[in-house]
Scaffold this motif. Structure first.
Motif, PDB file in Angstrom:
ATOM      1  N   PHE A 234       0.852  -1.189   0.000  1.00  0.00           N
ATOM      2  CA  PHE A 234       0.000   0.000   0.000  1.00  0.00           C
ATOM      3  C   PHE A 234       0.890   1.242   0.000  1.00  0.00           C
ATOM      4  CE2 PHE A 234      -2.557  -3.358   1.799  1.00  0.00           C
ATOM      5  CZ  PHE A 234      -3.799  -3.167   1.197  1.00  0.00           C
ATOM      6  N   ALA A 235       0.991   1.912  -1.160  1.00  0.00           N
ATOM      7  CA  ALA A 235       1.620   3.224  -1.216  1.00  0.00           C
ATOM      8  C   ALA A 235       0.544   4.219  -0.798  1.00  0.00           C
ATOM      9  CB  ALA A 235       2.131   3.515  -2.621  1.00  0.00           C
ATOM     10  N   LEU A 236       0.699   4.748   0.388  1.00  0.00           N
ATOM     11  CA  LEU A 236      -0.377   5.448   1.085  1.00  0.00           C
ATOM     12  C   LEU A 236      -0.503   6.896   0.624  1.00  0.00           C
ATOM     13  CD1 LEU A 236      -2.338   4.848   3.526  1.00  0.00           C
ATOM     14  CD2 LEU A 236      -0.620   5.979   4.953  1.00  0.00           C
ATOM     15  N   ILE A 260       3.369  -0.953   4.063  1.00  0.00           N
ATOM     16  CA  ILE A 260       2.880   0.411   3.876  1.00  0.00           C
ATOM     17  C   ILE A 260       4.067   1.326   3.622  1.00  0.00           C
ATOM     18  CG2 ILE A 260       1.427   2.250   4.816  1.00  0.00           C
ATOM     19  CD1 ILE A 260       0.490   0.269   6.960  1.00  0.00           C
ATOM     20  N   THR A 261       3.970   2.143   2.597  1.00  0.00           N
ATOM     21  CA  THR A 261       5.016   3.115   2.277  1.00  0.00           C
ATOM     22  C   THR A 261       4.349   4.458   1.944  1.00  0.00           C
ATOM     23  OG1 THR A 261       5.063   2.833  -0.135  1.00  0.00           O
ATOM     24  CG2 THR A 261       6.320   1.238   1.185  1.00  0.00           C
ATOM     25  N   PRO A 262       5.118   5.539   1.958  1.00  0.00           N
ATOM     26  CA  PRO A 262       4.573   6.773   1.392  1.00  0.00           C
ATOM     27  C   PRO A 262       4.587   6.674  -0.128  1.00  0.00           C
ATOM     28  CG  PRO A 262       6.859   7.116   2.013  1.00  0.00           C
ATOM     29  CD  PRO A 262       6.495   5.719   2.462  1.00  0.00           C
ATOM     30  N   LEU A 263       3.766   7.472  -0.775  1.00  0.00           N
ATOM     31  CA  LEU A 263       3.882   7.602  -2.226  1.00  0.00           C
ATOM     32  C   LEU A 263       5.134   8.399  -2.523  1.00  0.00           C
ATOM     33  CD1 LEU A 263       0.249   8.225  -3.438  1.00  0.00           C
ATOM     34  CD2 LEU A 263       1.855   6.656  -4.506  1.00  0.00           C
ATOM     35  N   HIS A 264       5.955   7.882  -3.411  1.00  0.00           N
ATOM     36  CA  HIS A 264       7.166   8.610  -3.758  1.00  0.00           C
ATOM     37  C   HIS A 264       6.807   9.830  -4.596  1.00  0.00           C
ATOM     38  CE1 HIS A 264       9.058   5.280  -1.939  1.00  0.00           C
ATOM     39  NE2 HIS A 264       8.757   4.426  -2.888  1.00  0.00           N
ATOM     40  N   ARG A 265       7.593  10.857  -4.444  1.00  0.00           N
ATOM     41  CA  ARG A 265       7.232  12.157  -5.018  1.00  0.00           C
ATOM     42  C   ARG A 265       7.698  12.255  -6.473  1.00  0.00           C
ATOM     43  NH1 ARG A 265       9.837  15.871  -0.697  1.00  0.00           N
ATOM     44  NH2 ARG A 265      11.438  14.310  -1.038  1.00  0.00           N
ATOM     45  N   THR A 266       7.025  11.502  -7.304  1.00  0.00           N
ATOM     46  CA  THR A 266       7.321  11.514  -8.735  1.00  0.00           C
ATOM     47  C   THR A 266       6.674  12.726  -9.405  1.00  0.00           C
ATOM     48  OG1 THR A 266       5.356  10.232  -9.275  1.00  0.00           O
ATOM     49  CG2 THR A 266       7.342   8.981  -8.735  1.00  0.00           C
ATOM     50  N   ARG A 267       7.049  12.974 -10.630  1.00  0.00           N
ATOM     51  CA  ARG A 267       6.427  14.055 -11.397  1.00  0.00           C
ATOM     52  C   ARG A 267       4.942  13.763 -11.610  1.00  0.00           C
ATOM     53  NH1 ARG A 267       9.237  15.071 -16.917  1.00  0.00           N
ATOM     54  NH2 ARG A 267      10.949  15.612 -15.508  1.00  0.00           N
ATOM     55  N   SER A 268       4.618  12.487 -11.851  1.00  0.00           N
ATOM     56  CA  SER A 268       3.213  12.113 -12.055  1.00  0.00           C
ATOM     57  C   SER A 268       2.380  12.373 -10.807  1.00  0.00           C
ATOM     58  CB  SER A 268       3.117  10.643 -12.464  1.00  0.00           C
ATOM     59  OG  SER A 268       3.681  10.445 -13.745  1.00  0.00           O
ATOM     60  N   GLU A 271       1.728  16.057 -10.726  1.00  0.00           N
ATOM     61  CA  GLU A 271       0.751  16.457 -11.744  1.00  0.00           C
ATOM     62  C   GLU A 271      -0.671  16.053 -11.361  1.00  0.00           C
ATOM     63  OE1 GLU A 271       3.831  16.025 -15.546  1.00  0.00           O
ATOM     64  OE2 GLU A 271       2.289  14.516 -15.182  1.00  0.00           O
ATOM     65  N   ASN A 272      -0.798  14.901 -10.686  1.00  0.00           N
ATOM     66  CA  ASN A 272      -2.126  14.389 -10.333  1.00  0.00           C
ATOM     67  C   ASN A 272      -2.526  14.703  -8.892  1.00  0.00           C
ATOM     68  OD1 ASN A 272      -2.813  13.035 -12.865  1.00  0.00           O
ATOM     69  ND2 ASN A 272      -1.085  11.676 -12.391  1.00  0.00           N
ATOM     70  N   HIS A 273      -1.697  15.502  -8.212  1.00  0.00           N
ATOM     71  CA  HIS A 273      -1.986  15.954  -6.845  1.00  0.00           C
ATOM     72  C   HIS A 273      -2.225  14.778  -5.904  1.00  0.00           C
ATOM     73  CE1 HIS A 273      -2.305  19.887  -8.714  1.00  0.00           C
ATOM     74  NE2 HIS A 273      -3.234  19.416  -9.527  1.00  0.00           N
ATOM     75  N   ILE A 274      -1.308  13.799  -5.992  1.00  0.00           N
ATOM     76  CA  ILE A 274      -1.350  12.630  -5.108  1.00  0.00           C
ATOM     77  C   ILE A 274      -0.134  12.695  -4.201  1.00  0.00           C
ATOM     78  CG2 ILE A 274      -1.512  10.131  -4.979  1.00  0.00           C
ATOM     79  CD1 ILE A 274      -2.281  10.130  -7.946  1.00  0.00           C
ATOM     80  N   GLU A 275      -0.346  12.677  -2.893  1.00  0.00           N
ATOM     81  CA  GLU A 275       0.787  12.749  -1.982  1.00  0.00           C
ATOM     82  C   GLU A 275       0.454  12.119  -0.638  1.00  0.00           C
ATOM     83  OE1 GLU A 275       1.874  16.683  -0.671  1.00  0.00           O
ATOM     84  OE2 GLU A 275      -0.169  17.422  -0.916  1.00  0.00           O
ATOM     85  N   THR A 276       1.513  11.893   0.142  1.00  0.00           N
ATOM     86  CA  THR A 276       1.373  11.426   1.517  1.00  0.00           C
ATOM     87  C   THR A 276       1.869  12.551   2.412  1.00  0.00           C
ATOM     88  OG1 THR A 276       1.992   9.222   0.694  1.00  0.00           O
ATOM     89  CG2 THR A 276       1.840   9.503   3.083  1.00  0.00           C
ATOM     90  N   THR A 277       0.990  13.420   2.828  1.00  0.00           N
ATOM     91  CA  THR A 277       1.388  14.580   3.621  1.00  0.00           C
ATOM     92  C   THR A 277       2.016  14.133   4.938  1.00  0.00           C
ATOM     93  OG1 THR A 277      -0.412  15.892   2.677  1.00  0.00           O
ATOM     94  CG2 THR A 277       0.588  16.708   4.715  1.00  0.00           C
ATOM     95  N   ASP A 281       8.182  12.528   7.451  1.00  0.00           N
ATOM     96  CA  ASP A 281       8.627  13.214   8.654  1.00  0.00           C
ATOM     97  C   ASP A 281       8.006  12.703   9.949  1.00  0.00           C
ATOM     98  OD1 ASP A 281      10.221  15.248   7.201  1.00  0.00           O
ATOM     99  OD2 ASP A 281       8.260  15.869   6.446  1.00  0.00           O
ATOM    100  N   VAL A 282       6.768  12.202   9.883  1.00  0.00           N
ATOM    101  CA  VAL A 282       6.090  11.742  11.101  1.00  0.00           C
ATOM    102  C   VAL A 282       5.387  10.421  10.835  1.00  0.00           C
ATOM    103  CG1 VAL A 282       5.751  14.047  12.086  1.00  0.00           C
ATOM    104  CG2 VAL A 282       4.032  13.100  10.528  1.00  0.00           C
ATOM    105  N   PHE A 283       5.115   9.680  11.917  1.00  0.00           N
ATOM    106  CA  PHE A 283       4.470   8.378  11.791  1.00  0.00           C
ATOM    107  C   PHE A 283       2.951   8.490  11.663  1.00  0.00           C
ATOM    108  CE2 PHE A 283       3.053   4.197  13.441  1.00  0.00           C
ATOM    109  CZ  PHE A 283       3.719   3.392  12.516  1.00  0.00           C
ATOM    110  N   THR A 284       2.427   9.671  11.907  1.00  0.00           N
ATOM    111  CA  THR A 284       0.974   9.867  11.956  1.00  0.00           C
ATOM    112  C   THR A 284       0.217   9.289  10.759  1.00  0.00           C
ATOM    113  OG1 THR A 284       1.388  11.897  13.198  1.00  0.00           O
ATOM    114  CG2 THR A 284      -0.832  11.598  12.324  1.00  0.00           C
ATOM    115  N   PRO A 285       0.669   9.496   9.504  1.00  0.00           N
ATOM    116  CA  PRO A 285      -0.124   8.972   8.382  1.00  0.00           C
ATOM    117  C   PRO A 285      -0.297   7.459   8.388  1.00  0.00           C
ATOM    118  CG  PRO A 285       1.505  10.567   7.614  1.00  0.00           C
ATOM    119  CD  PRO A 285       1.848  10.253   9.041  1.00  0.00           C
TER     120      PRO A 285
END
Length: 339
Positions: A234-236, A260-268, A271-277, A281-285
């Protein structure tokens, strides 16, 4: 095959080379070690990951990861991945696969043995489209022995479970046989799931992945894994829907673990406004998702890369051939000359 360009970043090296049918991309990755960037209660690693600092990687004699491309580009068009920007997916040849691994090893002639060599079929392409991956994996030990002797080899296939692959079930049955019998469990199989909501998955995978029910039915035909369980990855993203109870009804925790991983900050992703805020930096997500999955019986690994790893484009979903360059410190060599 000859390496055209090498990009050296803090945690590894990215290579491009001309294969039989065009340009390919593959890489060497060093590992920080499991005590640095994962949380896995079932392994006794229980502290929360509030960011992973940039640091020094372990020697390649301890662990060496080589990630290779199974296709030239990719046709899956996942919304979070830059590889489709390289072009549609055309299968790499068996010789291409062999050359990628051997060339990566040859860049470090000082290493003649490693405690663990991971071969990830995960840089460019959907590996289940390419039956040569199976033939390559079967011969891996023989291919690598002249360079690294009797080093432990651990190959891993990561799949998006494409709906338009008529050979998908055959590939998975063959791969699980290779995992269980050829490598005695020292091999991996990872399913990119990302959400338990089919509408969300339809968007993320651009309609090119099977539904979760369809994936579950196929997985019921797979043998019990020897060694490490099969992984549901799950890329969260910020709005990811992950329902542990639903997942438990579809996948047996005796055979499947969750990652579980963060979504890597690719160009795509940008462009598609997908991120793991806050995911770096923190375990909260990750906290509530991890708890839900654990409460439903799954072993859970939370993996968080450092900024050096992500900004160095070593992480999945990136591709130098797409035109993007690292945003961390790097050096470029073309034809072995520093640029």
């Amino acid at each position: 095959m000859k390496i055209h360009k090498t990009i050296k970043v803090p945690t590894g090296e990215i290579y491009t080379a001309k294969g039989d049918n065009g340009m390919l991309e593959f890489l060497t990755v060093g590992d920080y070690g499991k005590n640095a960037n994962i949380k896995a209660d079932f392994l006794g690693i229980t502290r929360e990951l509030n960011g992973v600092p940039n640091g020094k990687i372990m020697p390649l004699t301890e662990k060496w990861v080589i990630t290779i491309s199974t296709q030239y580009g990719c046709s899956m068009n996942c919304k979070f991945c830059d590889v489709p920007k390289v072009g549609y997916g055309r299968n790499a040849t068996l010789q291409d696969l062999k050359n990628e691994v051997e060339l990566a090893i040859k860049q470090h002639p000082e290493i003649t043995y490693t405690k663990r060599l991971n071969i990830h079929y995960a840089r460019m392409g959907e590996p289940t489209f390419n039956q040569e991956v199976l033939n390559h994996a079967i011969k891996l030990r023989d291919d690598i022995k002249p360079y690294l002797g009797t080093s432990l080899i651990h190959p891993v296939v990561s799949t998006m479970m494409p709906k338009n692959n008529k050979h998908l079930v055959h590939f998975l049955l063959m791969w699980t046989a290779i995992k269980n019998h050829v490598f005695n469990g020292d091999a991996g199989l990872q399913f990119s799931i990302n959400s338990t909501d089919d509408e969300q998955r339809e968007y993320l995978f651009s309609g090119n992945s099977l539904t979760l029910d369809e994936i579950s039915e196929i997985c019921k035909s797979l043998p019990l894994p020897v060694g490490r369980k099969y992984a549901l990855n799950f890329a969260l993203a910020d709005n990811s829907i992950i329902d542990g109870k639903k997942l438990r009804s579809l996948f047996d925790p005796n055979s499947f673990m969750c990652k579980i991983t963060p979504l890597h900050r690719t160009r795509s992703c940008e462009e598609n406004h997908i991120e793991t805020t806050g995911g770096y930096d923190v375990f909260t997500p990750y906290k509530d998702v991890e708890s839900d999955l654990k409460n439903n019986g799954f072993d859970v690994i939370v993996f968080v890369p450092s900024y050096d790893e992500d900004n160095g484009l070593i992480t999945c979903g990136n591709a130098i051939l797409s035109g993007k360059l690292p945003t961390t410190e790097y050096k470029v060599y073309e034809n072995n000359k520093l640029q």
